[in-house]
Design a protein around this motif. Structure first.
Motif, short mmCIF file in Angstrom:
data_model
loop_
_atom_site.label_atom_id
_atom_site.label_comp_id
_atom_site.label_asym_id
_atom_site.label_seq_id
_atom_site.Cartn_x
_atom_site.Cartn_y
_atom_site.Cartn_z
N THR A 241 31.14 29.94 -2.41
CA THR A 241 30.63 31.25 -2.85
C THR A 241 29.22 31.27 -3.48
O THR A 241 28.19 31.95 -3.33
CB THR A 241 31.58 32.00 -3.84
N ASN B 117 25.73 32.45 -1.28
CA ASN B 117 25.27 33.58 -2.13
C ASN B 117 24.00 33.45 -2.63
O ASN B 117 22.76 34.03 -2.48
CB ASN B 117 25.99 34.40 -2.91
N ARG C 30 31.63 44.04 3.91
CA ARG C 30 31.26 43.80 2.49
C ARG C 30 29.96 43.85 1.98
O ARG C 30 29.07 43.70 2.78
CB ARG C 30 31.87 42.43 2.14
N VAL D 172 26.56 40.67 -3.30
CA VAL D 172 27.23 39.95 -4.46
C VAL D 172 26.12 39.91 -5.68
O VAL D 172 25.32 39.41 -5.43
CB VAL D 172 28.09 38.65 -4.16
N SER D 173 26.47 40.81 -6.79
CA SER D 173 25.51 40.92 -7.58
C SER D 173 25.21 39.54 -8.34
O SER D 173 25.97 38.83 -8.39
CB SER D 173 25.61 42.05 -8.76
N ASP E 228 25.47 39.33 -11.57
CA ASP E 228 26.50 39.30 -12.69
C ASP E 228 27.90 38.81 -12.06
O ASP E 228 28.46 37.92 -12.78
CB ASP E 228 26.64 40.64 -13.40
N GLU E 229 28.09 39.05 -10.82
CA GLU E 229 29.23 38.68 -10.19
C GLU E 229 29.38 37.04 -9.94
O GLU E 229 30.33 36.52 -9.99
CB GLU E 229 29.57 39.42 -8.87
N ASP F 33 27.97 35.17 -11.78
CA ASP F 33 28.01 34.35 -12.85
C ASP F 33 29.29 34.12 -13.51
O ASP F 33 29.86 33.23 -14.25
CB ASP F 33 27.16 35.03 -14.15
N SER F 34 30.05 35.13 -12.90
CA SER F 34 31.58 34.82 -13.14
C SER F 34 32.28 35.28 -11.87
O SER F 34 32.85 36.30 -11.96
CB SER F 34 32.06 35.74 -14.49
N PRO F 35 32.17 34.39 -10.85
CA PRO F 35 32.48 34.89 -9.39
C PRO F 35 34.24 34.76 -9.69
O PRO F 35 35.04 34.18 -9.92
CB PRO F 35 32.17 33.45 -8.54
N GLU F 36 34.61 35.84 -8.76
CA GLU F 36 35.97 36.18 -8.44
C GLU F 36 36.40 35.90 -7.23
O GLU F 36 35.58 36.48 -6.23
CB GLU F 36 36.78 37.44 -9.22
#
Lengths: 94, 629
Positions: free
Chosen positions: B324, B328, B368, B371-372, B374-375, B377-380
């Motif tokens: 990820t 990205n 989809r 992916v920002s 912020d996302e 920085d703490s990926p899910e």
């Protein structure tokens, strides 16, 4: 020899190879190195018991592979005999 | 067992550790393609997991603990040796060349004694080790072989110590990097070359490797934020430590980041430790340029992103997080614009996409968005159904934004070797998808099996079309012939029923009666959909769609027959894999194919609809052809 019986024989060889490889893997002799003279603790007892179970499972798996190989070999033999008989029947018919 | 021995025999426990590692590796090497071997391989995987989580984990903790050190009978002798080596090292650091030979002899004799060398490294610490290696590299006569031999022996010992007994001190990696940073302004040593030398070691433990690379990246980030140069070049001295480097690669030794990437590429666990850390991946991607055409960065990223199929679930999730971050950040960055891309970078990128094809499918099929930051920085991770394990089974997958995925795909397709890797990965994925779908239909059929099959085939077609589009687009950008690249892409897996009849003309001009039944529904829909488009675009898209959709359709037939969902064609017990089918005489291929596509499904039986695949393929690639026309 038909394509089907050739394939069955290839798998026979493959299964026997795998059975032998399983039985020769270092895990199957690891019990020699993990006795109480090497390591003593409740965790060691658990590990020895688990190792013993896994070795047993792998021996059984190897035996099952050999049994499967035997059955495939029989099946291949039958196919080959059938092919010879069919060829003979065709010759008689001709 | 002697007095003072607390439940472990030191030498035997080391032997046990080494043999348990061998056993773990040995089990991992067992594989077979015979269907009858499935149960046996499950037993092998279970035994390997028990070993990994049980005996191996326990023994590793013992080996790395102090309890093993204290009662070793020869400890006094080891301490004496360690003291001697450390003392000689200090003498060498003071510039005394006469001590070199003596140090060489001691290190040669005791370098394999991990216990003694652990004491040496603990005494020197990361700082002293950096000093010693930098001094050996730069401050002695380059013709004196002893300096390089000592450095090589120390590096090997450091690897052994870190692997067998753990990193010598808790701050060893940080201290070593910090000292190299302090020394970088010194005119008579080359600390960048020193670090490259250490990182080129094949023996470092995962902890030490990840610790060194992490600390290195932290230093580089700090330097960048101060607008300072991390490793000043030009003024630096040569180093005997570079003698092992081929001339073509010498330009890399003054920038340790290249050695760091090569080091991570050789150790997936260490690579994951870096590539799952958002700030460090950001530093790798946006912090600088890469003069190797991104070869090192992508090789390290590929190592982080792939794990064996039987790896623990938490390790598989780490690989998905790494993918990820990589896709990205690299795919969405300006990085791709400013670099001449190396073919090996393309191949590594293709490997990442191949391993995470389910995530690519999710992005392509679900549309989809992005992916920002912020996302990231703490990926899910996302979870999606994975039919290979059962209809309701869900797996965690990487999350790829649409735009970065497109960029990363173009990177993968930027070289022929990347295209070949992508093609192989996609074919494997498609075969697995067809097999999983057929297995569900055989073992646990949904209420509407026909719709379920159509959906799976449609998504397979979408994925194929996505790659057709991007491979062609990249071929155009690179100046390679777009159509020949596309045909080669498809050709690898094209159902070549018509080759002999069709060798002289384009495909659309040939009537193939036994295929038209399958393709007619899609052709009619597509004709309406493309009423306003250029004829040339439609024809090219149709050409590619027919070629690729026939292969996919065959894969579904094969899987459905293999799982007993469909009866096999007359005269055969099962369908061969696609490559085997292609090898059959043409008359036989036509006979089998006709039998499959012209039959009416029996009650309760489903039948693949090739038109569904073809339509989704065309839809995916049409925008590209419109753009070109």
């Amino acid at each position: 020899m038909s394509i089907e019986s050739e394939e069955l024989r290839r798998r026979t060889v493959e299964l026997r190879r795998l059975a032998e490889a399983i039985e020769r893997t270092p895990l199957m002799t690891l019990d020699r190195d993990v006795g109480p003279d090497t390591w003593r603790s409740p965790a060691a007892d658990d590990c020895r018991a688990q190792l013993s179970r896994d070795q047993l499972d792998l021996h059984r798996a190897a035996e099952d592979l050999r049994w499967s190989a035997y059955r495939l070999e029989r099946e291949a033999d039958e196919l080959d005999v059938l092919e010879v008989l069919e060829a003979a029947a065709r010759m008689v018919g001709a | 067992m002697g007095a003072g021995w607390v439940g472990y025999h030191p030498q035997r426990i080391l032997t046990l550790f080494a043999r348990a590692v061998d056993a773990h590796i040995g089990l991992g090497r067992l594989s077979s393609d015979a269907p009858e071997a499935a149960d046996a391989l499950r037993a092998v995987r279970a035994a390997r997991m028990h070993l990994e989580d049980g005996l191996l984990a326990h023994v590793q903790r013992i080996v790395r603990s102090d309890v093993l050190l204290t009662p070793v009978p020869a400890a006094p002798l080891r301490s004496v040796v360690a003291d001697d080596i450390a003392e000689l090292a200090r003498t060498v650091l003071g510039g005394d060349g006469d001590a070199l030979d003596e140090l060489h002899e001691l290190v040669s004799r005791h370098g394999d004694d991990a216990w003694a060398m652990r004491e040496v490294f603990a005494e020197l610490g990361g700082r002293g080790t950096a000093d010693l290696l930098a001094t050996l590299g730069s401050r002695f006569d380059p013709d004196d072989a002893a300096a390089l031999a000592i450095a090589e022996s120390l590096r090997r010992s450091l690897g052994d110590v870190s692997t067998m007994l753990g990193v010598p001190t808790p701050t060893f990696a940080d201290d070593l990097i910090a000292r190299c940073v302090e020394l970088r302004a010194e005119a008579d040593v080359n600390t960048a070359a020193t670090l490259s030398f250490v990182l080129r070691s094949g023996y470092l433990s995962t902890d030490l490797r990840a610790g060194l690379v992490g600390a290195l990246l932290d230093h580089e980030r700090a330097s960048r934020e101060r607008e300072d140069t991390a490793w000043p070049g030009g003024l630096s001295m040569g180093s005997v430590l570079n003698l092992e480097v081929p001339d073509d690669d010498l330009w890399m030794v003054d920038d340790p980041r290249y050695a760091a990437m090569a080091s991570l590429a050789a150790d997936g666990d260490a690579a994951r430790a870096i590539f799952t850390d958002p700030s460090r991946v950001d530093e790798l991607v946006s912090g600088r340029t890469w003069d190797d055409g991104l070869r090192g960065l992508l090789a390290a990223g590929a190592a982080a992103s792939q794990v064996p199929a039987d790896a623990r679930p938490d390790v598989q999730e780490q690989a998905a997080v790494a993918a990820t971050q990589l896709v990205n950040r690299v795919g969405g960055a300006d990085l791709l614009m400013g670099h001449r891309l190396d073919p090996q970078a393309a191949e590594s990128a293709a490997t990442v996409l191949s391993v995470h094809m389910l995530a690519v499918q999710a992005t392509v099929s679900l549309g989809r968005g992005e992916v920002s930051a912020d996302e990231l920085d703490s990926p899910e991770l996302a979870t999606v159904p994975e039919d290979s394990f059962g209809r309701d089974f869900r797996v965690a997958i990487a999350v790829f934004g649409t735009t970065p995925l497109a960029g990363f795909t173009r990177l993968a397709a930027s070289a022929e070797s990347g295209v070949a890797t992508l093609r192989a990965g996609l074919s494997t994925y498609q075969a697995g998808r067809a097999d999983g779908t057929a297995r569900v239909l055989a073992d646990d059929p949904p209420s509407n099996p026909g719709e379920y099959l159509d959906e799976a085939m449609f998504q397979s077609g979408e994925l194929e079309g996505y790659f057709v589009e991007h491979v062609g687009h990249e071929a155009e950008r690179q100046g390679r012939s777009r159509d020949s690249t596309m045909e080669r892409w498809i050709d690898i897996g094209t159902l070549s029923l018509w080759r002999a009849e069709d060798a002289v003309d384009d495909w659309g001009a040939v009537e193939v009666p036994f295929l038209s039944e399958t393709l007619r529904p899609a052709a009619a829909i597509a004709k309406r959909a493309w009423a306003d488009h250029e004829a040339g675009a439609a024809r090219n898209a149709e050409h590619n769609a027919i070629a690729a959709s026939d292969r996919l359709t065959y894969q579904y037939y094969e899987a459905l027959v293999a799982h007993g969902v469909m009866e096999p064609p007359s005269g055969v017990s099962s369908l061969p894999p696609f490559e085997g089918f292609e090898a059959l005489p043409m008359a036989r291929r036509i006979e089998i194919w006709t039998d499959l596509v012209e039959r009416f499904p029996a009650a309760g039986e489903v039948s693949p609809n090739g038109g569904v695949v073809e339509l989704s393929l065309k839809t995916q690639q049409l925008p590209y052809y419109q753009e070109l026309d």
